[in-house]
Design an enzyme around this catalytic site. Structure first.
Site, PDB file in Angstrom:
ATOM      1  N   ASP A   1       0.456  -1.023   0.307  1.00 32.29           N
ATOM      2  CA  ASP A   1       0.038  -0.002   0.080  1.00 32.29           C
ATOM      3  C   ASP A   1       0.909   1.358   0.003  1.00 32.29           C
ATOM      4  OD1 ASP A   1      -1.966   1.951   0.708  1.00 32.29           O
ATOM      5  OD2 ASP A   1      -3.335   0.157   0.800  1.00 32.29           O
TER       6      ASP A   1
ATOM      7  N   ASP B   1      -3.099   2.349  17.634  1.00 35.26           N
ATOM      8  CA  ASP B   1      -2.768   0.593  17.464  1.00 35.26           C
ATOM      9  C   ASP B   1      -2.430   0.125  16.920  1.00 35.26           C
ATOM     10  OD1 ASP B   1      -6.317   0.509  18.461  1.00 35.26           O
ATOM     11  OD2 ASP B   1      -6.740   2.297  17.037  1.00 35.26           O
TER      12      ASP B   1
ATOM     13  N   HIS C   1      -4.013   6.083   2.920  1.00 37.61           N
ATOM     14  CA  HIS C   1      -4.765   5.034   2.605  1.00 37.61           C
ATOM     15  C   HIS C   1      -4.016   3.410   3.451  1.00 37.61           C
ATOM     16  CE1 HIS C   1      -5.817   2.137  -0.113  1.00 37.61           C
ATOM     17  NE2 HIS C   1      -6.894   2.589  -0.349  1.00 37.61           N
TER      18      HIS C   1
ATOM     19  N   ASN D   1     -13.318   0.590  -7.344  1.00 38.46           N
ATOM     20  CA  ASN D   1     -14.129   1.234  -7.104  1.00 38.46           C
ATOM     21  C   ASN D   1     -14.977   2.700  -7.990  1.00 38.46           C
ATOM     22  OD1 ASN D   1     -13.603   0.637  -4.301  1.00 38.46           O
ATOM     23  ND2 ASN D   1     -11.485   2.759  -3.982  1.00 38.46           N
TER      24      ASN D   1
ATOM     25  N   ALA E   1      -7.223  -7.206  -9.515  1.00 38.80           N
ATOM     26  CA  ALA E   1      -9.019  -8.063  -8.943  1.00 38.80           C
ATOM     27  C   ALA E   1      -9.542  -8.711 -10.000  1.00 38.80           C
ATOM     28  CB  ALA E   1      -9.605  -7.455  -7.795  1.00 38.80           C
TER      29      ALA E   1
ATOM     30  N   SER F   1     -10.883  -1.119  -1.122  1.00 43.45           N
ATOM     31  CA  SER F   1     -10.078  -0.401  -0.374  1.00 43.45           C
ATOM     32  C   SER F   1      -9.976  -1.610   1.575  1.00 43.45           C
ATOM     33  CB  SER F   1      -9.601  -0.026  -0.040  1.00 43.45           C
ATOM     34  OG  SER F   1      -8.781   1.264  -1.560  1.00 43.45           O
TER      35      SER F   1
END
Length: 522
Positions: A235, A244, A273, A368, A378, A449
């Site tokens: 990414d 986190d 992102h 998207n 994909a 995403s």
């Protein structure tokens, strides 16, 4: 259209000539960066690919997700006992976990050696050396900074700079199966919604997606949170200091546009992102809400998209090879380029195939741009493509999906073609998803995403809650298929019967996936 080993020389020559013409249509640059695919006769006839292709064809006829659940664990045990058992496995294949005798699949070391040998032969040839050297003679104003060629065994490809006038000479080589421009890809568009539905905000314990897919229940019912699992995240990078994510970045790499690793790079996010996707995979509850599907999992993060500059095919192929060499348990890629036609390019097929043979599922966001569109990688046959749903289990309007076609391929044997199949394979929460962003902050975001890392996190839960990861339980070359079959076969079915363009086989339900896995003996 991509060439096959069965093509006659004159057909191959015409095809490569058209590829060169397409490159010249796209760019008028004096020097171009190319991704050159090297032919592999042996892999073109690979029985493993043949078996998988046939099983996936049958998979498309399934009218319910449960048809995809893998064989009982005892089937693997029977197949190990005798040759007859191995053949029985082949005939039993009703889903992606089609079986074949384990000895038919070369080890990863064998595959690497063969690919490296072919690539070295190509790069050491006089024609290639001369073409690469000629770049330095081009005036500096007409070329990029010269870079040495680099190769990737996992995709059987080389990345190099050549002059426009040398393209024809390069295309005349018999060991080339394809020539692609090293095109630049943008960071996928995502949206921070102006308003978030109250039903989403009412989830005070966790993000709504974790509750929806059964992650919270899986933690309690099976005591698994992704312990011992590492997910490769390709990414924009990741903020390793986010509360986190602190302590959860197991490995890091950054690559330049030619796919060369940048020495001395430290974990960072060139956008937001990557940090958001990382949070969905394994984030904690520093915000007061749990945001990560598998909070005990680790991430091997590769920066392959550089913020506003985006990334290239070479960067992504480099990241995939790095992740495979890191022995990750799955790869998550919320990236890609829009594909306008149903015909699928083979840019990533061999890299995904190398991952699958190593037991690594490749989770990808479908894109998207809406219904009847997809993105690459994909759209690739072997990619585990994910669409997006909202908190009411409706398909997101932006989520892609359609029928894809492979008419000719350098990877799939001619007897399996044409391959006509649908994408996505599965859907997951991707609307108003709450997760981490750089600087110790959190945001809601929309996008496929956000859906893909839900699936990657679910893989971590599945592996930590079952015996699938043990080589003695599931053959290495079947591990990725068993994982994908369990997740698709246990999905909550939505839309048309069977696989459809909006939801795939349904919406992710990891609680059910672990339950089915244990019931089947995994």
């Amino acid at each position: 259209m991509v060439i096959t080993s069965s093509m006659q020389p004159e057909v191959r020559a015409r095809y490569l000539k058209r590829q060169v013409e397409q490159i010249r249509d796209i760019t008028a640059d004096r020097v171009v960066e190319l991704v050159v695919k090297i032919r592999s006769e042996e892999e073109s006839a690979d029985a493993f690919v043949d078996t998988v292709a046939e099983a996936l064809k049958r998979r498309g006829l399934s009218t319910q997700a449960r048809d995809l659940l893998p064989a009982d664990q005892s089937t693997f045990d029977e197949g190990r006992k005798s040759k007859e058992g191995g053949e029985a496995l082949r005939q039993h294949a009703e889903s992606m976990s089609a079986q074949m005798s384990g000895s038919a699949v070369p080890s990863r070391v064998q595959l690497e050696r063969k690919a490296v040998s072919a690539l070295e032969t190509f790069l050491q040839s006089d024609a290639v050396k001369e073409s690469v050297a000629a770049v330095s003679a081009v005036p500096a104003a007409q070329r990029p900074e010269p870079m040495a060629p680099i190769s990737f065994w996992t995709s059987s490809s080389a990345v190099l700079q050549v002059r426009d006038e040398d393209l024809d000479k390069l295309a005349s080589r018999e060991d080339i199966e394809g020539i692609y421009l090293n095109q630049r890809l943008s960071v996928p568009p995502v949206l921070t919604p102006k308003s978030v539905p109250s039903a989403v905000l009412d989830n005070k314990v966790s993000s709504w997606g974790l509750r929806m897919i059964g992650a919270l229940s899986a933690w309690g019912a099976f005591g698994c949170k992704g312990d011992g699992v590492t997910i490769g995240l390709l990414d924009t990078g990741v903020d390793a200091d986010h509360p986190d994510l602190r302590g959860k970045i197991a490995a890091w790499a950054e690559f330049n546009s030619m796919g060369q690793e940048i020495v001395g790079s430290k974990p960072h996010d060139s956008d937001s992102h990557g940090t958001h996707c990382a949070g969905v995979i394994c984030g904690g509850n520093a915000s007061g809400r749990w945001i990560g599907v598998a909070p005990a999992a680790k991430i091997a993060a590769a920066l392959v998209l550089n913020g506003a500059q985006g990334g290239t095919h070479a960067q992504i192929l480099a990241g995939m090879e790095w992740a495979i060499n890191q022995n990750v348990d799955a790869i998550s890629m919320s990236l890609g380029g829009l594909i306008m036609e149903p015909d699928v390019p083979s840019t990533y097929t061999r890299a995904i195939l190398s991952a699958v043979k190593s037991g690594i599922p490749v989770v990808t966001a479908i894109g998207n741009e809406g219904h009847q569109t997809t993105g690459s990688p994909a759209s690739d046959f072997l990619a585990f493509a994910v669409g997006a749903t909202d908190h009411e289990d409706r398909a997101a309007g932006f989520s892609g999906g359609r029928t894809q076609v492979i008419s000719e391929s350098p990877v799939f044997p001619p007897q399996t073609l044409p391959l006509v199949y649908s994408k996505p394979d599965l859907s997951a929460p991707g609307v108003a998803v709450f997760s981490s962003v750089p600087g110790g902050q959190w945001q809601h975001m929309n996008g496929t995403s956000m859906a893909a890392p839900h699936v990657a996190g679910a893989i971590a839960l599945l592996l930590s809650g079952t015996s699938i990861a043990r080589p003695s339980r599931v053959p290495r070359d079947q591990k990725a298929f068993v994982i994908q079959d369990l997740l698709t076969g246990s999905a909550r079915e939505l839309g048309e019967a069977g696989q459809n363009h909006r939801f795939g086989f349904g919406r992710l339900d990891v609680l059910s996936a672990i339950g089915f896995a244990r019931d089947l003996g995994y």
